[in-house]
Design a protein around this motif. Structure first.
Motif, PDB file in Angstrom:
ATOM      1  N   UNK A 126       5.980   7.760  12.281  1.00  0.00           N
ATOM      2  CA  UNK A 126       6.508   6.599  12.564  1.00  0.00           C
ATOM      3  C   UNK A 126       6.644   6.589  14.189  1.00  0.00           C
ATOM      4  N   UNK A 127       7.358   7.429  14.640  1.00  0.00           N
ATOM      5  CA  UNK A 127       7.939   7.565  15.833  1.00  0.00           C
ATOM      6  C   UNK A 127       6.800   7.886  16.870  1.00  0.00           C
ATOM      7  N   UNK A 128       5.677   8.615  16.541  1.00  0.00           N
ATOM      8  CA  UNK A 128       4.478   8.933  17.005  1.00  0.00           C
ATOM      9  C   UNK A 128       3.505   7.833  17.044  1.00  0.00           C
ATOM     10  N   UNK A 129       3.879   6.771  16.295  1.00  0.00           N
ATOM     11  CA  UNK A 129       2.695   5.771  16.185  1.00  0.00           C
ATOM     12  C   UNK A 129       1.600   6.056  15.690  1.00  0.00           C
ATOM     13  N   UNK A 130       1.661   6.918  14.759  1.00  0.00           N
ATOM     14  CA  UNK A 130       0.233   7.663  14.240  1.00  0.00           C
ATOM     15  C   UNK A 130      -0.107   6.728  12.850  1.00  0.00           C
ATOM     16  N   UNK A 131      -1.492   6.445  12.935  1.00  0.00           N
ATOM     17  CA  UNK A 131      -1.909   5.542  11.818  1.00  0.00           C
ATOM     18  C   UNK A 131      -2.269   6.651  10.443  1.00  0.00           C
ATOM     19  N   UNK A 132      -1.746   6.519   9.344  1.00  0.00           N
ATOM     20  CA  UNK A 132      -1.802   7.402   8.313  1.00  0.00           C
ATOM     21  C   UNK A 132      -1.818   6.715   7.215  1.00  0.00           C
ATOM     22  N   UNK A 133      -2.568   6.818   6.169  1.00  0.00           N
ATOM     23  CA  UNK A 133      -2.580   5.971   4.797  1.00  0.00           C
ATOM     24  C   UNK A 133      -2.041   7.365   3.794  1.00  0.00           C
ATOM     25  N   UNK A 134      -0.778   6.950   3.372  1.00  0.00           N
ATOM     26  CA  UNK A 134      -0.135   7.881   2.390  1.00  0.00           C
ATOM     27  C   UNK A 134      -0.263   7.188   0.946  1.00  0.00           C
ATOM     28  N   UNK A 179      -0.686  -2.951  -7.917  1.00  0.00           N
ATOM     29  CA  UNK A 179      -0.460  -3.481  -9.274  1.00  0.00           C
ATOM     30  C   UNK A 179      -1.455  -3.430 -10.182  1.00  0.00           C
ATOM     31  N   UNK A 180      -2.854  -3.803  -9.590  1.00  0.00           N
ATOM     32  CA  UNK A 180      -3.920  -4.116 -10.775  1.00  0.00           C
ATOM     33  C   UNK A 180      -5.042  -3.375 -10.089  1.00  0.00           C
ATOM     34  N   UNK A 181      -6.170  -2.784 -10.829  1.00  0.00           N
ATOM     35  CA  UNK A 181      -7.285  -2.224 -10.254  1.00  0.00           C
ATOM     36  C   UNK A 181      -8.163  -3.326  -9.564  1.00  0.00           C
ATOM     37  N   UNK A 182      -7.929  -4.591 -10.147  1.00  0.00           N
ATOM     38  CA  UNK A 182      -8.763  -5.984  -9.625  1.00  0.00           C
ATOM     39  C   UNK A 182      -8.335  -6.167  -8.238  1.00  0.00           C
ATOM     40  N   UNK A 183      -7.233  -5.608  -7.556  1.00  0.00           N
ATOM     41  CA  UNK A 183      -6.884  -5.762  -6.291  1.00  0.00           C
ATOM     42  C   UNK A 183      -6.746  -4.582  -5.521  1.00  0.00           C
ATOM     43  N   UNK A 184      -7.301  -3.392  -5.935  1.00  0.00           N
ATOM     44  CA  UNK A 184      -6.914  -2.188  -5.210  1.00  0.00           C
ATOM     45  C   UNK A 184      -7.675  -2.068  -3.861  1.00  0.00           C
ATOM     46  N   UNK A 185      -8.801  -2.745  -3.920  1.00  0.00           N
ATOM     47  CA  UNK A 185      -9.467  -2.804  -2.696  1.00  0.00           C
ATOM     48  C   UNK A 185      -8.758  -3.529  -1.507  1.00  0.00           C
ATOM     49  N   UNK A 186      -8.579  -4.879  -1.983  1.00  0.00           N
ATOM     50  CA  UNK A 186      -7.753  -5.465  -1.065  1.00  0.00           C
ATOM     51  C   UNK A 186      -6.618  -4.908  -0.645  1.00  0.00           C
ATOM     52  N   UNK A 187      -5.660  -4.406  -1.543  1.00  0.00           N
ATOM     53  CA  UNK A 187      -4.419  -3.864  -1.032  1.00  0.00           C
ATOM     54  C   UNK A 187      -4.841  -2.765  -0.101  1.00  0.00           C
ATOM     55  N   UNK A 188      -5.731  -1.785  -0.210  1.00  0.00           N
ATOM     56  CA  UNK A 188      -6.083  -0.820   0.584  1.00  0.00           C
ATOM     57  C   UNK A 188      -6.380  -1.234   1.912  1.00  0.00           C
ATOM     58  N   UNK A 189      -7.106  -2.426   2.155  1.00  0.00           N
ATOM     59  CA  UNK A 189      -7.569  -2.715   3.402  1.00  0.00           C
ATOM     60  C   UNK A 189      -6.220  -3.641   4.139  1.00  0.00           C
ATOM     61  N   UNK A 190      -5.355  -4.096   3.410  1.00  0.00           N
ATOM     62  CA  UNK A 190      -4.347  -4.703   3.784  1.00  0.00           C
ATOM     63  C   UNK A 190      -3.516  -3.482   4.556  1.00  0.00           C
ATOM     64  N   UNK A 191      -3.251  -2.354   3.916  1.00  0.00           N
ATOM     65  CA  UNK A 191      -2.533  -1.382   4.443  1.00  0.00           C
ATOM     66  C   UNK A 191      -3.167  -0.570   5.387  1.00  0.00           C
ATOM     67  N   UNK A 192      -4.531  -0.753   5.518  1.00  0.00           N
ATOM     68  CA  UNK A 192      -5.410  -0.091   6.576  1.00  0.00           C
ATOM     69  C   UNK A 192      -5.134  -1.040   7.887  1.00  0.00           C
ATOM     70  N   UNK A 193      -5.007  -2.444   7.710  1.00  0.00           N
ATOM     71  CA  UNK A 193      -4.884  -3.443   8.888  1.00  0.00           C
ATOM     72  C   UNK A 193      -3.509  -3.021   9.640  1.00  0.00           C
ATOM     73  N   UNK A 194      -2.495  -2.884   8.718  1.00  0.00           N
ATOM     74  CA  UNK A 194      -1.176  -2.492   9.146  1.00  0.00           C
ATOM     75  C   UNK A 194      -1.056  -1.170  10.124  1.00  0.00           C
ATOM     76  N   UNK A 195      -1.711  -0.149   9.343  1.00  0.00           N
ATOM     77  CA  UNK A 195      -1.549   1.171   9.916  1.00  0.00           C
ATOM     78  C   UNK A 195      -2.500   1.167  11.351  1.00  0.00           C
ATOM     79  N   UNK A 196      -3.304   0.478  11.630  1.00  0.00           N
ATOM     80  CA  UNK A 196      -4.434   0.366  12.673  1.00  0.00           C
ATOM     81  C   UNK A 196      -4.063  -0.611  13.783  1.00  0.00           C
ATOM     82  N   UNK A 197      -3.209  -1.590  13.336  1.00  0.00           N
ATOM     83  CA  UNK A 197      -2.785  -2.316  14.436  1.00  0.00           C
ATOM     84  C   UNK A 197      -1.419  -2.157  15.051  1.00  0.00           C
ATOM     85  N   UNK A 198      -1.340  -2.658  16.177  1.00  0.00           N
ATOM     86  CA  UNK A 198      -0.108  -2.211  17.008  1.00  0.00           C
ATOM     87  C   UNK A 198       1.081  -2.854  16.498  1.00  0.00           C
TER      88      UNK A 198
END
Length: 583
Positions: A126-134, A179-198
């Motif tokens: 967090x404090x090191x501003x390091x992108x990680x997907x947990x 919540x649902x497998x039908x949205x897993x890809x979109x959920x992952x990519x939304x998380x990825x956007x947050x992780x990699x955006x300033x």
């Protein structure tokens, strides 16, 4: 994440329709595509290459899909799996990976207990501003087989936390449940956007075992937010101030305007130590030049100083309190902003070719800064020449200076293609001063203050270097004794082999004249001596490392030369344990 009874005949992508009941091929012989299939495929397509994992009973579908991938892809899964017997080491390794590559790695842990075991590494990313997907699984919410994946083992009742993501939410850029497998890809990519955006940083996903099937996604339509720059007004204001100031200072474009640089609590390499306008650095908040600076970024300045803050996250939204009195506070990417300022300065210079007064002022400013820089470096060299302290234990500057030179002597690049991980804590400022890195990406710290990052980060950095094609000749972690133990060396050195500090200074900073300042570290119970563990033997037992303890100044050079030789030539870890004066 486990599946429903649906599956598909597609061999390498997630299905769009379920299997027909009349399909003649036996389901037992057909590959099973699940939410986990799309989860892993989406991570891979987004650019994730490694998963640092500690598996549990919430991950059977992920393990199953990895084996499916290996069976269909000639024995190789989409992502490299790095098994980590300790979660904090896993996240520290993922941080080291991301610091070297600039891209996120993934960490997979087991329900609430695995999330808690991430420990202080959560603070560091967090404090090191390091992108990680947990990603963490969660205890199933059905109990009698209502859905595939229902509770079937006794720990699942106790591990069913009411609010599992609350364990880490305040340190994350984004947390959500799949919540649902039908949205897993979109959920992952939304998380990825947050992780990699300033401001970049960690994200936390979690899912219960009862997930269902889904379809693929075009990940190219989910880019991170583009880095922003300064407004034209801010550019003009800052350039004018730098041109007319008597003693401008950057704290954290030096040549173009003869601007002094003073580093404060450096976490990443930002300027070569040979730069003639670098005047020093601090880890205790002191800056001898602030009272003189009339254009700067900092506190306790002269009353007429003009202060400009340029930061991707200037308000420090993850901190309870942060403020700097300033004329301008700009939310902008530092790289973009510096490019704007450089271009503006060059344009101004082109229009003022005959401005003799400006050029003479810049020249005089530069000569003075060079003199101050040379004096500072001379003091560091003198400190390195004093090999021992009064008690005849090696001095820290001598150890570090000797290490720097030993690395230069035994590497083809003469030390330029070497990565340093600095977790010296009480001595971290000395590490910067006496290693004196010269190239971008040569030295990292964790970015936070939770101890135990460096050992795991070293392995993650090595794996990341392979991906980023940065073939470091040597990776050196410099740690204190407490930091070493907090880094779980048994796990860290096992991981390294498989996959090819005392708090008394903090106390003295608060109470320099208190009762505790008059007694020994041992009496304060913050020292591991005199019966400290055999740190080298821990590494030898867990990871086949070479190790030696040094108690005399005269043994510094020969020991460090042998340690470097072992790593460079024998390709195995080396641990050198220096006994220095108790703090």
């Amino acid at each position: 994440m486990s599946s429903s009874s649906d599956s598909s005949s597609s061999s390498d992508t997630a299905p769009t329709t379920p299997i027909s009941p009349t399909d003649s091929l036996s389901l037992s012989k057909r590959p099973l595509y699940t939410t986990s299939s799309v989860f892993l495929k989406t991570l891979s397509e987004a650019g994730v290459t490694h998963i640092f994992a500690n598996w549990g009973n919430d991950h059977p579908a992920i393990l199953e899909d990895l084996e499916r991938q290996r069976s269909e892809r000639g024995g190789k899964a989409l992502l490299e799996i790095v098994t980590c017997p300790n979660e904090m080491v896993a996240l520290s390794a993922a941080q080291g990976y991301a610091q070297v590559t600039g891209n996120p790695a993934a960490v997979i842990v087991h329900v609430d207990v695995g999330t808690q075991a991430l420990a202080g590494a959560v603070h560091n990313v967090d404090k090191g501003n390091t992108p990680v997907i947990i990603f963490a699984g969660a205890s199933p919410y059905t109990v009698s087989g209502e859905l595939k994946g229902s509770k079937n083992e006794w720990p699942m009742w106790g591990q069913d936390a009411p609010d599992q993501p609350a364990i880490v939410r305040q340190f994350m850029r984004f947390t959500t449940q799949i919540m649902s497998g039908k949205a897993v890809a979109k959920t992952v990519m939304r998380a990825w956007q947050f992780a990699t955006s300033a401001p970049r940083g960690p994200v936390y996903l979690w899912a219960r075992r009862e997930s269902v099937i889904t379809a693929p996604l075009d990940v190219t339509k989910w880019p991170p937010i583009a880095p922003s720059g300064l407004s034209p007004t801010a550019v003009r204001t800052i350039v004018d101030a730098l041109s007319t100031a008597q003693f401008p200072m950057i704290i954290a474009l030096s040549y173009l305007r003869s601007v002094s640089v003073f580093l404060s609590i450096s976490q990443y390499f930002s300027i070569p130590f040979s730069h003639p306008y670098l005047l020093g650095q601090t880890f205790d908040g002191t800056n001898p030049y602030l009272e003189e600076a009339d254009v700067a970024n900092g506190s306790r300045l002269r009353p007429d100083a003009r202060v400009f803050v340029v930061d991707a996250d200037p308000l420090k939204q993850q901190m309870g309190w942060s403020h700097i009195d300033a004329e301008l506070i700009c939310r902008a990417d530092a790289h973009v902003a510096l490019g704007q300022l450089v271009n503006a300065i060059r344009a101004a210079d082109a229009e003022a070719v005959d401005d003799t007064k400006l050029q003479e002022g810049l020249r005089a400013r530069g000569e003075r800064l060079t003199s101050l820089h040379d004096h500072w470096i001379g003091q560091l060299v003198e400190a390195e020449s004093r090999k021992s302290l009064p008690g005849q234990t090696p001095s820290v500057p001598c150890i570090l200076g000797t290490l720097r030179e030993a690395v230069k002597a035994q590497t083809v690049s003469h030390g330029e293609n070497v990565l340093w991980l600095n977790e010296g804590i009480s001595n971290c400022g000395l590490v910067w001063n006496h290693i004196r890195p010269e190239r971008p990406g040569q030295m990292f710290m964790s970015g936070g203050s939770s101890l135990g990052w460096a050992l795991g980060a070293a392995t993650g950095a090595r794996l990341g270097a392979q991906v980023a094609k940065k073939d470091y000749e040597l990776i050196t972690a410099i740690v204190g004794d407490g930091t070493y133990l907090f880094g779980v060396p048994s796990t860290a050195y096992w991981l390294s082999r498989r996959y090819d500090a005392s708090p008394r200074y903090s106390m003295l900073g608060m109470h320099p004249d208190g009762l505790a300042s008059k007694v020994s570290a041992q009496q304060l119970s913050v020292s591991f001596g005199p019966d400290m563990p055999d740190y080298a033997s821990i590494a030898a037992a867990a990871g086949g490392a070479w190790g030696r303890r040094v108690e005399r100044a005269e043994d510094i050079q020969s020991t460090l030369e042998e340690a470097v030789r072992v790593v460079v030539q024998e390709k195995r870890s080396a641990v050198v344990d220096f006994i220095i004066d108790q703090i």
